[in-house]
Each structure stands twice: as structure tokens, then as C-alpha cells.
Design a protein around this motif. Sequence first.
Motif, short mmCIF file in Angstrom:
data_model
loop_
_atom_site.label_atom_id
_atom_site.label_comp_id
_atom_site.label_asym_id
_atom_site.label_seq_id
_atom_site.Cartn_x
_atom_site.Cartn_y
_atom_site.Cartn_z
N VAL A 140 0.84 -1.20 0.00
CA VAL A 140 0.00 0.00 0.00
C VAL A 140 0.88 1.25 0.00
N LYS A 141 0.44 2.28 -0.70
CA LYS A 141 1.22 3.52 -0.74
C LYS A 141 0.68 4.53 0.28
N ILE A 142 1.63 5.23 0.91
CA ILE A 142 1.25 6.32 1.82
C ILE A 142 1.73 7.62 1.19
N TYR A 143 0.78 8.47 0.85
CA TYR A 143 1.11 9.76 0.24
C TYR A 143 1.06 10.85 1.30
N PRO A 144 2.19 11.54 1.52
CA PRO A 144 2.17 12.59 2.54
C PRO A 144 1.36 13.79 2.11
N VAL A 145 0.57 14.33 3.04
CA VAL A 145 -0.19 15.55 2.77
C VAL A 145 0.41 16.73 3.53
N ASP A 146 1.24 16.49 4.52
CA ASP A 146 1.97 17.55 5.19
C ASP A 146 2.81 18.28 4.14
N SER A 147 2.85 19.62 4.18
CA SER A 147 3.48 20.36 3.08
C SER A 147 4.97 20.02 2.90
N GLU A 148 5.69 19.90 4.02
CA GLU A 148 7.13 19.61 3.93
C GLU A 148 7.35 18.21 3.34
N HIS A 149 6.53 17.28 3.77
CA HIS A 149 6.72 15.89 3.35
C HIS A 149 6.24 15.69 1.93
N SER A 150 5.23 16.44 1.54
CA SER A 150 4.81 16.43 0.15
C SER A 150 5.95 16.96 -0.72
N ALA A 151 6.61 18.02 -0.23
CA ALA A 151 7.75 18.59 -0.96
C ALA A 151 8.87 17.57 -1.10
N ILE A 152 9.21 16.92 -0.01
CA ILE A 152 10.30 15.93 -0.03
C ILE A 152 9.94 14.79 -1.00
N PHE A 153 8.71 14.33 -0.90
CA PHE A 153 8.21 13.27 -1.77
C PHE A 153 8.36 13.69 -3.25
N GLN A 154 8.02 14.94 -3.53
CA GLN A 154 8.14 15.44 -4.90
C GLN A 154 9.61 15.53 -5.33
N CYS A 155 10.48 15.93 -4.40
CA CYS A 155 11.91 16.05 -4.72
C CYS A 155 12.57 14.69 -4.91
N LEU A 156 11.94 13.64 -4.43
CA LEU A 156 12.50 12.29 -4.55
C LEU A 156 12.11 11.62 -5.87
N GLN A 157 11.10 12.17 -6.55
CA GLN A 157 10.61 11.54 -7.78
C GLN A 157 11.73 11.45 -8.81
N GLY A 158 11.89 10.27 -9.36
CA GLY A 158 12.87 10.08 -10.42
C GLY A 158 14.30 9.97 -9.94
N ASN A 159 14.51 9.95 -8.62
CA ASN A 159 15.87 9.81 -8.09
C ASN A 159 15.97 8.54 -7.25
N ASN A 160 17.20 8.14 -6.99
CA ASN A 160 17.43 6.93 -6.21
C ASN A 160 17.47 7.30 -4.72
N PRO A 161 16.51 6.80 -3.93
CA PRO A 161 16.48 7.17 -2.50
C PRO A 161 17.75 6.77 -1.76
N LYS A 162 18.48 5.80 -2.30
CA LYS A 162 19.73 5.39 -1.65
C LYS A 162 20.83 6.44 -1.82
N GLN A 163 20.62 7.38 -2.76
CA GLN A 163 21.62 8.41 -3.02
C GLN A 163 21.30 9.74 -2.35
N VAL A 164 20.38 9.68 -1.39
CA VAL A 164 20.05 10.90 -0.63
C VAL A 164 21.13 11.13 0.42
N ASN A 165 21.61 12.37 0.45
CA ASN A 165 22.59 12.73 1.47
C ASN A 165 21.86 13.24 2.73
N LYS A 166 21.00 14.23 2.51
CA LYS A 166 20.21 14.73 3.64
C LYS A 166 18.92 15.39 3.15
N ILE A 167 18.03 15.59 4.10
CA ILE A 167 16.78 16.28 3.82
C ILE A 167 16.82 17.63 4.52
#
Length: 338
Positions: A140-167
Motif C-alpha cells: 500500500v502507498k502512503i502519500y504525505p499531505v503535510d506540506s514539507e513531506h509532500s515537498a520531499i516526496f516530490q523532490c524524490l521523484q525520479g531519483n534513487n532514495p539510496k543516493q540521498v545525502n540529507k533532507i
Amino acid sequence: MKRVSILGSTGSIGTQSIEVCEKHGLEIIAIAAHSSIDMLEEQARKYRPKYVGIFRDDKYEELKKRLSDTDITVLCGMEGLCRIASLEENDIVLNSVVGMVGLLPTLTAINAGKDVALANKETLVAGGTLVTSLAKEKGVKIYPVDSEHSAIFQCLQGNNPKQVNKIILTASGGPFYGYSYEQLKNVTKADALKHPNWDMGNKITIDSATLMNKGFEVIEAVHLFNVRPDQIEVLVHRESIMHSAVEYIDNSVIAQMSVPDMRLCVHYALTHPDRTEAVVPQLDLTKVGKMTFAKPDTYTFPLLDLAKSAFFAGGACPALVNAADEIAVEAEIALLAG
Ligand code: MN
């Protein structure tokens, strides 16, 4: 078109969610609220959901009577919320109830294999691992509705989550930004409820004034994005235009910006991966002019660090801090001189 159930439909996020559903022709299967039966009745008559839920048992008979001329099924209590959360007809459940009371309906929706648009951050603060592991198990998918988490979720699209340095998690700083410990002794409830940028409910507005909200959001991000707390940098950004950002291991920083309007977060959660016609105004960067960033004052506002400590302490500690906050805020809203 997606079929949506909205828990907490009479609150700030709930009403904005209905607006988004209306604009994009999403079908509202069910709505539920804590106790506002006048508004719930009004919404029920206007949007004609199949089910309406009322959390407070003592309001049930009255609501049922009022809707007796319709074919709407009226449900009540936690049982009613959970029944709505697990309806076969749901494609997605938007949970915007306030407080830890949202945890069980979230788990119930996930158990029934329903995607969740989550505005109820207390769900993740109190039961983070329970929720994320069950979601993984059920696919099941959990879509964040909190503005910051929605932003982070959007910034992660198309990228490899393993290559995240920091949020980079941004904070408006709330109405008392820049206040000293001494100055805080003289603030009133009315001052605390005056958020500079966001239109939100009372609980979260008070939590924003104390930075407890930002502490909860660190825990929320840890669970949603599978990062460590030390990978999350909280920055005060007074303008609330950059809603958060992700830095990758190549030191490229991807941020999401828009006018501060919760409807965009709801919109993206309900239409992902598509982007559809806007419900919020365009961002005019020339009007914004400049954006500022600063470290939070964790001496005057200790609750941000308290939330992190609770997370590191583990077990029931985040749930305890959350419960203490719910009770304190309720007392604050009731008692502080207006
Ligand atoms: Mn937020």
C-alpha cells in the motif's frame, strides 16, 4: 476517476480536500468528522457520499435523524471510522483527523489494501514502524499531505532514495520566531493561533508556535522516507515558499516551491504521479523577492530536540510525547487567556 473517503472532512485539511475532489471530479465515497454535525450534514447533502461517519457517539442519533430523508448510511465511533477506512469502494483514504485517534483508521485502511493520503502526522509519530511495515507488507502507498513531506516526496521523484545525502526540512518558525524565553511568558492564545503563513487547524497552529510540530515532522520524515534523524536538517524559512528540499550525494539540492497552500499537497497526493490543472495560484518569485534561511533557536523552543530524543529513546517514547502534547495543547487552547 479515483474514489476517495475523507476522515476529518470538516477540519481545515478536510474542507480543502473536498474542494480539490470537486475541482478534479474525484468521487467522494464517504466523509467523517469528530463532532461538527451541522457542517457534516451540509457536506453530506451537497456531495452525497454513500457513508457519513460521526466519531462522537452522543451525536449519532441526531445526525441519523437529520439525514433520514437520504439514502446515506450513518456510522459512528471508532468502529464507524474504521469501517469507512476499509470500504471496498475506496481507491484512497484521506486521513486528516487530528491526533493519535487517527492511528487505528490508518492501520485499518492499509490492512484492507487501501492507499492512504496522510495528513494525520500523529499516526506516524505514535505508530511509525507499525504503519510503514504494514504498508510494505500490504503493498500500500502512503502519500504525505503535510506540506514539507509532500515537498520531499516530490523532490524524490525520479531519483534513487539510496543516493540521498540529507533532507532539508523547512519551518516557518511560527508566530513567536525571534522571541526570547522572557518574551514568551507574556504571549496569549490569540497570538499563538495567528500563524504567519498557513491556514491550518488550532492543534497544529499551536504546535507550530512551540516547534513541537517540527519535531513531529522530523519523526514523520524518518518513517516516510527511511532516513536517519541526523540526515534531517531543520531550517527556519520565514517566507514558506520552499517547502523542503533533498540533497543528494553529488551535493545537488532539489527543492519544491509554491505559494503556501495546503490544497496543492492534497492535490498531488490524490493525483500522483500525474500533475493536473492547478487548484492554487501561480508562484510569483518577483513578489517573493528574497528567501531567507536560519537555524532554529532550540534553546527557547526546546520541543524540537525533545521530539528527536523521544525518537532515539524508541519504544513507546514518541507516542508518549505525542499524547502529552495532545493533552497540553487541549489545555492550552482551553485555558490560555485570549
Ligand atoms: Mn507541515
